[in-house]
Design an enzyme around this catalytic site. Sequence first.
Site, mmCIF file in Angstrom:
data_model
loop_
_atom_site.group_PDB
_atom_site.id
_atom_site.type_symbol
_atom_site.label_atom_id
_atom_site.label_comp_id
_atom_site.label_asym_id
_atom_site.label_seq_id
_atom_site.Cartn_x
_atom_site.Cartn_y
_atom_site.Cartn_z
ATOM 1 N N CYS A 2 0.821 -1.213 0.000
ATOM 2 C CA CYS A 2 0.000 0.000 0.000
ATOM 3 C C CYS A 2 0.850 1.255 0.000
ATOM 4 C CB CYS A 2 -0.891 0.031 1.235
ATOM 5 S SG CYS A 2 -1.969 -1.376 1.358
ATOM 6 N N ARG A 27 5.745 -0.243 -6.355
ATOM 7 C CA ARG A 27 5.734 -1.073 -5.143
ATOM 8 C C ARG A 27 4.689 -2.184 -5.223
ATOM 9 N NH1 ARG A 27 7.665 2.508 -0.632
ATOM 10 N NH2 ARG A 27 6.449 1.209 0.726
ATOM 11 N N TRP A 75 -2.864 -2.794 -1.660
ATOM 12 C CA TRP A 75 -2.442 -4.169 -1.919
ATOM 13 C C TRP A 75 -3.272 -5.005 -0.952
ATOM 14 C CZ3 TRP A 75 0.181 -8.251 0.587
ATOM 15 C CH2 TRP A 75 0.751 -9.214 -0.263
ATOM 16 N N ASN A 99 -2.387 1.774 5.888
ATOM 17 C CA ASN A 99 -1.336 0.877 5.411
ATOM 18 C C ASN A 99 -0.984 -0.036 6.576
ATOM 19 O OD1 ASN A 99 0.847 -0.243 4.208
ATOM 20 N ND2 ASN A 99 2.036 1.636 3.990
ATOM 21 N N GLY A 100 -1.133 -1.349 6.413
ATOM 22 C CA GLY A 100 -0.800 -2.269 7.511
ATOM 23 C C GLY A 100 -1.951 -3.206 7.785
ATOM 24 N N GLU A 479 18.741 -17.727 -4.948
ATOM 25 C CA GLU A 479 18.315 -16.443 -5.510
ATOM 26 C C GLU A 479 17.878 -16.606 -6.975
ATOM 27 O OE1 GLU A 479 17.364 -13.640 -4.854
ATOM 28 O OE2 GLU A 479 17.824 -12.328 -6.527
ATOM 29 N N LYS A 483 14.149 -15.583 -8.383
ATOM 30 C CA LYS A 483 13.961 -14.605 -9.464
ATOM 31 C C LYS A 483 13.098 -15.194 -10.566
ATOM 32 C CE LYS A 483 14.958 -11.838 -8.205
ATOM 33 N NZ LYS A 483 15.381 -11.065 -7.099
ATOM 34 N N GLU A 486 9.367 -15.649 -9.537
ATOM 35 C CA GLU A 486 8.559 -14.444 -9.346
ATOM 36 C C GLU A 486 8.247 -13.725 -10.646
ATOM 37 O OE1 GLU A 486 10.188 -11.458 -6.660
ATOM 38 O OE2 GLU A 486 12.208 -11.988 -7.254
ATOM 39 N N HIS A 502 18.701 -36.596 -2.254
ATOM 40 C CA HIS A 502 17.997 -36.944 -1.012
ATOM 41 C C HIS A 502 16.486 -36.746 -1.135
ATOM 42 C CE1 HIS A 502 21.731 -37.675 1.025
ATOM 43 N NE2 HIS A 502 22.192 -36.522 0.546
ATOM 44 N N LYS A 600 6.635 -4.370 -3.874
ATOM 45 C CA LYS A 600 8.064 -4.040 -3.773
ATOM 46 C C LYS A 600 8.514 -3.940 -2.325
ATOM 47 C CE LYS A 600 12.089 -2.854 -5.418
ATOM 48 N NZ LYS A 600 12.891 -3.986 -5.916
HETATM 49 C C1 F6R Z 1 12.624 -10.523 -4.653
HETATM 50 C C2 F6R Z 1 12.373 -9.412 -3.773
HETATM 51 C C3 F6R Z 1 11.923 -9.693 -2.382
HETATM 52 C C4 F6R Z 1 12.637 -8.736 -1.410
HETATM 53 C C5 F6R Z 1 12.098 -8.916 0.020
HETATM 54 C C6 F6R Z 1 12.825 -8.024 1.007
HETATM 55 O O1 F6R Z 1 13.054 -10.090 -5.912
HETATM 56 O O2 F6R Z 1 12.518 -8.272 -4.162
HETATM 57 O O3 F6R Z 1 12.138 -11.016 -2.027
HETATM 58 O O4 F6R Z 1 14.003 -9.005 -1.456
HETATM 59 O O5 F6R Z 1 10.735 -8.601 0.034
HETATM 60 O O6 F6R Z 1 12.720 -6.686 0.665
HETATM 61 P P1 F6R Z 1 13.713 -5.609 1.239
HETATM 62 O O7 F6R Z 1 15.052 -5.845 0.645
HETATM 63 O O8 F6R Z 1 13.123 -4.286 0.814
HETATM 64 O O9 F6R Z 1 13.729 -5.777 2.729
#
Ligand code: F6R
Length: 605
Positions: A2, A27, A75, A99-100, A479, A483, A486, A502, A600
Site C-alpha cells: 500500500c 511497489r 495491496w 497501510n498495515g 536467488e 527470481k 517471481e 535426497h 516491492k
Molecule cells: C525478490 C524481492 C523480495 C525482497 C524482500 C525483502 O526479488 O525483491 O524477495 O528481497 O521482500 O525486501 P527488502 O530488501 O526491501 O527488505
Amino acid sequence: MCGIVGHLGPSQSVEIVLEGLRRLEYRGYDSAGVTFLNQSGKLETHKKTGKIVNLEKALSSVNTDSMVSIGHTRWATHGGVTDFNSHPHSHEHLSMVHNGIIENADSLRDTLQGKGFSFKSETDSEVFLMLVFSLLEKMPLKEAILKGFSQVEGNSAFVFINEKTREIFAIKRAAPLVCGTHHTKSQAVVSSDPYALIGAADRIYFPGDEVLCHLSPANKDLISFYDSEGNPSENYKSQKQEMEYDPSDKGDFEHYMLKEIYEQPGLVRSLCQFYFDGDGKKFLEKVSSLRPNRFHISACGTAFYAGLLVRDFIEGINRIPCVYELGSEFRYRNPILKEGDVGLFISQSGETADTLASQGECKSSSIQTVSLVNVEGSSLYRECDYNLLIRAGVEIGVASTKAFTQMGLTGRLLAHALGEHYGDAHHEKKLIDKFSLLAERIDEVLANVEDIKKIAEEIYNKKGYFFTGRGIYYPIALEGALKLKEIAYVHAEGYAAGELKHGPIALIDEEMVNIAIVGPELKDKTISNIQEIKARKGIIVGIGPNDNSLKKISDYFLELNFEGLDELSPLYVNVVNQLLSYYMAKFKGTDIDKPRNLAKSVTVE
Ligand code: F6R
C-alpha cells in the site's frame, strides 16, 4: 505494498497526490483511490480497482480543484480487490487511508456493530475509521484518533482528512510514514515513502511510533506533533529533503528490471569509490570498531539470500560465527541473543516489516544492530546503531537485481572493515582491483547477452527448474530460483547440488531443467552431482568455467571466466541467472516489472 500520499496547500492537491501515487506504483498494488475536498466544501471520493490510470480515467470528467486530498494504492490483505474495499474509506465528514494490518479488527468490528455502527467494506481499515467516528461523540477528532489508535493491535499507518477543518492527521506504529513541508509553496504533505514527496517538500519529518502528526493550514509551521496524551511531542526526526527526483526513465530498455541489471557494473565501481575514496569512509571506520562475538543475520527474500553470501564472507574472512534466520521467523524462535552478539539486517527498502521486527527483537535485548540498506532515512536505517548504505539507487523493478549485488558487496566491505587488514593500503588496493574486475566481468556477461537469450528461448516452456550450486554458489542457486519464479511464474527451486539425491531427484525427467552453477570451488563434486541429473534425462544448463567434463554433460553451456574473482564470483554468476530469468519471463510474456501478487516493499507481517 500500500502507498499513501496526502497533501494540503493552496491548489492542485489532487494532481500532487496522484503524482505521488504514480511514483509509488512500482511497489505493487491492485487498486487506487483519492478523496478531496471539492469546491462545495464536501469530501468527494473516487476509487477504482486496477492501475492508477483507471482512477485517472474516472477523474477525467470531474472538477478536482482542491486544496486538500489523500490518496492510496491498495495491496489487498483483508477483503477482495473491489472498488468498495479500495481506500480511502469515508464516513460523514471523515475520510481515511490505511497501510498495515489491524490484528484485532474482528473483535473491534463486533463491538462497533453491537453499538449500531455499520460497515460498507470488508476491510480491517474501515474498522478504525468507524472506531474513531464512534469516539467523536465524546471527544474532538485529535483525541479520538489517539484513543482509537491505542485500541488497535498490529502495525499500521493511518491518514485522515477532516472535511470540517481542512486538516490532515496521520499516525503510525511500526509502519512507514513521513511528513513534509514546503514553506515557499505553503504546503504540507504526508506519505508512506519519502520518494513520493520529492519536490513537494523541502523538509521532511519522520515521526516516532504513536506520534500524531497534524497538518493544518491554520498552523504557521504547517505541521505539529503530539504524543499519545495529546501533548506536543518532539519524538520525530527532521531533515532537509535532499533526494532528487529522477523520473527513472527506462531509456532504451524495455523494462526497469533490464535497465537495473545493466546498471550493475557502474554501481559496483561507484560503491567501491564511495567507501574507499568518498564519504563512505567514515561509515566503514565506524563499523570497524565493532568486536562482535557472533552475528545474527536476518532479512527476507532476496535480501536473505544476500545475507547467506554475507555470512560466507564474514565467516570465511573474519572467522566470526554467524547465525541466520528469515525475518519472518526470527522473533518467534526465541533467539539466543547474548552480550557481544551483533544483529545484521539487510534490506533494499528498509521498511520490510519482518526485518524491522527482527531488528526490534535485537534492540530490546540490548545488542547492537547494523544495517546494510538502500534507502537512507528508512525505518531500518533510523533504528540501527550502524548503517552501511548499499547505494543501489532507486530500484523500480519489483524483482530485486542490482540491490542484491550491492548488498553482497557491501557485506564484503563490512567483512573488510572488521578484518585484520582494514586500513592496510596494499590489501585495500587488492580489494578495489577485485571490485573493478567484477564490474568488468559483468560488462562481459552483458555484452554476450544473446547467448543467454538463446538458451532462455529453448527452455522457457519446460516443466520445472532446479537451480543448483554448492558452497559459495548455493545462495546464488536460491536467488536464481526465486527470481525465475517471481517473474516467469514457473516452478523453480534452488538446491544445494549435493542435496538433490535426497529427495527431489524423484522429479527429474526429460522435461525438468537443471540450471547447474559450477565455480572453481567444489567443481568436481558439483559436476558429479550434475551427472546424477543427466543420468535421469534432466536437461542441463551448465554455467561454469571452461571444463571439458562440464561441457560434455551440458545440453546448453555458458562459459564464465572466474579468474581472480574469488569470493566475489557468486555475484558474477548471479547476473547470468538474472538475465536468464528476465528473458524466460519475456518469452512467456509476463508483466516483468510488476509481477502478479507481489509488492516491492512488504510492510505487513
Ligand atoms: C525478490 C524481492 C523480495 C525482497 C524482500 C525483502 O526479488 O525483491 O524477495 O528481497 O521482500 O525486501 P527488502 O530488501 O526491501 O527488505
